[in-house]
Structure formats: C-alpha cells, structure tokens
Design a protein around this motif. Structure first.
Motif, PDB file in Angstrom:
ATOM      1  N   ALA A  17      -8.311 -14.153  -0.092  1.00 20.32           N
ATOM      2  CA  ALA A  17      -8.570 -13.169  -1.976  1.00 20.32           C
ATOM      3  C   ALA A  17      -7.818 -13.201  -2.975  1.00 20.32           C
ATOM      4  O   ALA A  17      -7.950 -13.106  -4.032  1.00 20.32           O
ATOM      5  N   GLY A  18      -6.387 -13.766  -2.779  1.00 21.49           N
ATOM      6  CA  GLY A  18      -5.400 -14.318  -3.703  1.00 21.49           C
ATOM      7  C   GLY A  18      -5.110 -13.105  -4.286  1.00 21.49           C
ATOM      8  O   GLY A  18      -4.189 -12.961  -5.410  1.00 21.49           O
ATOM      9  N   VAL A  19      -4.717 -11.919  -3.368  1.00 19.85           N
ATOM     10  CA  VAL A  19      -4.034 -10.102  -3.252  1.00 19.85           C
ATOM     11  C   VAL A  19      -3.251 -10.440  -3.011  1.00 19.85           C
ATOM     12  O   VAL A  19      -2.446 -11.224  -2.063  1.00 19.85           O
ATOM     13  N   SER A  20      -1.684  -9.749  -3.170  1.00 21.50           N
ATOM     14  CA  SER A  20      -0.823  -9.480  -3.158  1.00 21.50           C
ATOM     15  C   SER A  20      -0.359  -7.920  -3.144  1.00 21.50           C
ATOM     16  O   SER A  20       1.519  -7.658  -2.438  1.00 21.50           O
ATOM     17  N   ASN A  21      -1.174  -6.898  -2.516  1.00 16.82           N
ATOM     18  CA  ASN A  21      -0.919  -6.285  -2.663  1.00 16.82           C
ATOM     19  C   ASN A  21      -1.256  -4.867  -1.386  1.00 16.82           C
ATOM     20  O   ASN A  21      -1.672  -3.457  -0.933  1.00 16.82           O
ATOM     21  N   VAL A  22      -1.265  -5.717  -0.320  1.00 14.56           N
ATOM     22  CA  VAL A  22      -1.637  -5.452   0.863  1.00 14.56           C
ATOM     23  C   VAL A  22      -0.413  -5.291   2.087  1.00 14.56           C
ATOM     24  O   VAL A  22       0.263  -6.517   2.297  1.00 14.56           O
ATOM     25  N   ASP A  69      -4.175 -11.433  11.893  1.00 17.70           N
ATOM     26  CA  ASP A  69      -3.998 -12.597  11.794  1.00 17.70           C
ATOM     27  C   ASP A  69      -5.086 -12.731  11.485  1.00 17.70           C
ATOM     28  O   ASP A  69      -5.345 -13.271   9.788  1.00 17.70           O
ATOM     29  N   ARG A  70      -6.616 -12.333  11.442  1.00 16.48           N
ATOM     30  CA  ARG A  70      -7.461 -12.402  10.993  1.00 16.48           C
ATOM     31  C   ARG A  70      -7.627 -11.474   9.338  1.00 16.48           C
ATOM     32  O   ARG A  70      -8.060 -12.110   8.096  1.00 16.48           O
ATOM     33  N   ALA A  71      -6.638 -10.774   9.103  1.00 12.10           N
ATOM     34  CA  ALA A  71      -6.327  -9.985   7.810  1.00 12.10           C
ATOM     35  C   ALA A  71      -5.402 -10.663   6.818  1.00 12.10           C
ATOM     36  O   ALA A  71      -6.352 -11.017   5.980  1.00 12.10           O
ATOM     37  N   ALA A  72      -4.691 -10.924   7.337  1.00 11.28           N
ATOM     38  CA  ALA A  72      -3.391 -12.080   6.530  1.00 11.28           C
ATOM     39  C   ALA A  72      -4.354 -12.929   5.965  1.00 11.28           C
ATOM     40  O   ALA A  72      -4.472 -13.576   4.860  1.00 11.28           O
ATOM     41  N   LEU A  73      -5.247 -13.648   6.209  1.00 12.48           N
ATOM     42  CA  LEU A  73      -5.948 -15.544   6.445  1.00 12.48           C
ATOM     43  C   LEU A  73      -7.733 -14.913   5.041  1.00 12.48           C
ATOM     44  O   LEU A  73      -7.291 -15.514   4.377  1.00 12.48           O
ATOM     45  N   ALA A  74      -7.608 -13.205   5.575  1.00  6.16           N
ATOM     46  CA  ALA A  74      -8.728 -13.283   3.987  1.00  6.16           C
ATOM     47  C   ALA A  74      -7.772 -12.238   2.972  1.00  6.16           C
ATOM     48  O   ALA A  74      -8.251 -12.838   1.846  1.00  6.16           O
ATOM     49  N   VAL A  75      -6.790 -11.935   2.941  1.00  8.84           N
ATOM     50  CA  VAL A  75      -5.720 -11.812   2.604  1.00  8.84           C
ATOM     51  C   VAL A  75      -5.577 -12.593   1.597  1.00  8.84           C
ATOM     52  O   VAL A  75      -4.947 -12.677   0.002  1.00  8.84           O
ATOM     53  N   LYS A  76      -5.141 -13.700   1.711  1.00  7.57           N
ATOM     54  CA  LYS A  76      -4.877 -14.538   1.580  1.00  7.57           C
ATOM     55  C   LYS A  76      -5.706 -15.858   1.127  1.00  7.57           C
ATOM     56  O   LYS A  76      -5.896 -16.281  -0.597  1.00  7.57           O
TER      57      LYS A  76
END
Length: 199
Positions: free
Chosen positions: A22-27, A13-20
């Motif tokens: 960062a605005g990246v879509s390749n994770v 969940d924390r990683a998903a927040l960081a991905v969001k």
C-alpha cells in the motif's frame, strides 16, 4: 497513526506485506493479545475489530481492555457474528472449525451489547445487520463438510446466525486506575456510578 494488533507473527508478516504494497508509513505492527493490549491507558482514539472478538473465550476481558486503552470519548466499532441464542448445541460449540469460524464463540446480540455496556461503552448499538446462512458458511473452506452437515441436522431455528456491526463510545468522564495482572477490571464510570465488570 494506525496500530495493527495480532498475536500471530504470521499474521503480522502478512500485514507488513500489505503495508508495504500500500506504500503507507503510518502503520505500527504490534504483537500482542486482545485480552491484554500492549498499549497504555487512554492512548487510542478508535478501535476497529473485524471478526475477532468471537475468537476469545474472555469477551468481557477484551471489551474491558478496549475501554482501558481508549481515550475518553473514544470509539469502538465491531463487526462480528451473533447467534439467536447463547446456548449453542454442544456438537457445534466443541467443533474447532466452528470456533475458528467465529460461530462457536458467538454471543446473542443482546448479550454482546450488554458486555459492551458493562465495559463502560455508552450508546452501544447495532447499526447494521446481515443474515448469514449455513449455505454461506459452506462457502468457507474452514467449515468441513462434516460440520456443515451437523449444522444442517439441527432443528430449524436452533442455529440462526447473523452478521452484526456494533458501535459504542466511551463516556467523557474520568476513569479510575487500572490494575493489570489482577482479576479486578478497570472500574469505568458510566452514568456516574461504578460498574462491576467481573471477569
């Protein structure tokens, strides 16, 4: 494409927040254990491990799994703690905080490199070393005052920590099939001979 692996939903969940953020879509976030990586054989180019291998009591299994999912020629980069000796005093080795802080599960540097080589990694080497003192550990809330006092009470030289970055590359030779669910580890070819990886 980046695959983020963790066995705790809270960390994902924390990683998903960081991905969001960062605005990246390749994770791709994947729930799973490092001792049984939920990926097919020879499907990954690079594995980066930052301070988690010491959390496993089955380090040889972790390294064998890394070798299994890496493509021939793939790379493993690890940043983790090592200790001066593999035989930590039981007072430290049995402390939950020392396990959570990657201290109790730490190996001596040569033992860590040996396990990498056994798993089939070529040119395994430490490329960076930084000392980590008990004072450094005291900065982390994870280590209670009691654990820090215990660490300080040990004879000088009995409890030496270091922070290492290790690097290894899989050979470009073919690999034999891997049998999941058995104690048999993937018999990787290293210098043209089979290695018995153990458990």
């Amino acid at each position: 494409r980046v695959i983020a692996l963790d066995f705790l939903p809270e960390m994902l969940d924390r990683a998903a927040l960081a991905v969001k953020e960062a605005g990246v879509s390749n994770v791709e976030l994947v729930e799973g254990e490092m001792e049984a990586i939920p990926r097919p054989e020879a499907s990954v180019d690079l594995i980066i491990s930052n301070g988690v291998i010491n959390l496993s009591a089955r380090k040889a299994r972790v390294m064998a799994e890394c070798a299994r999912v890496l493509r021939p020629g793939g790379r493993l980069c690890v940043s983790d703690l090592t200790v001066e000796t593999d035989d930590l005093p039981p007072e430290i080795a049995t402390q939950p905080a020392a396990w959570a802080g990657c201290v109790a599960g730490a190996l001596a540097e040569e033992a860590f490199l040996h396990k990498l080589r056994q798993a089939g990694f070529e040119n395994a080497e430490v490329v960076y070393r930084a000392p980590l003192s008990i004072d450094d550990c005291a900065l982390y809330p994870l280590f209670s005052a009691d654990v820090i006092r215990l660490m300080r009470s040990l004879p000088a030289g009995e409890f030496l920590l270091g922070h290492k970055n290790a690097y290894g590359r899989l050979p470009l030779s073919p690999r034999a099939p891997f049998k999941r669910g058995t104690r048999e580890m993937p018999p990787l070819l290293l210098r043209r001979r089979e290695m018995d990886l153990g458990a």
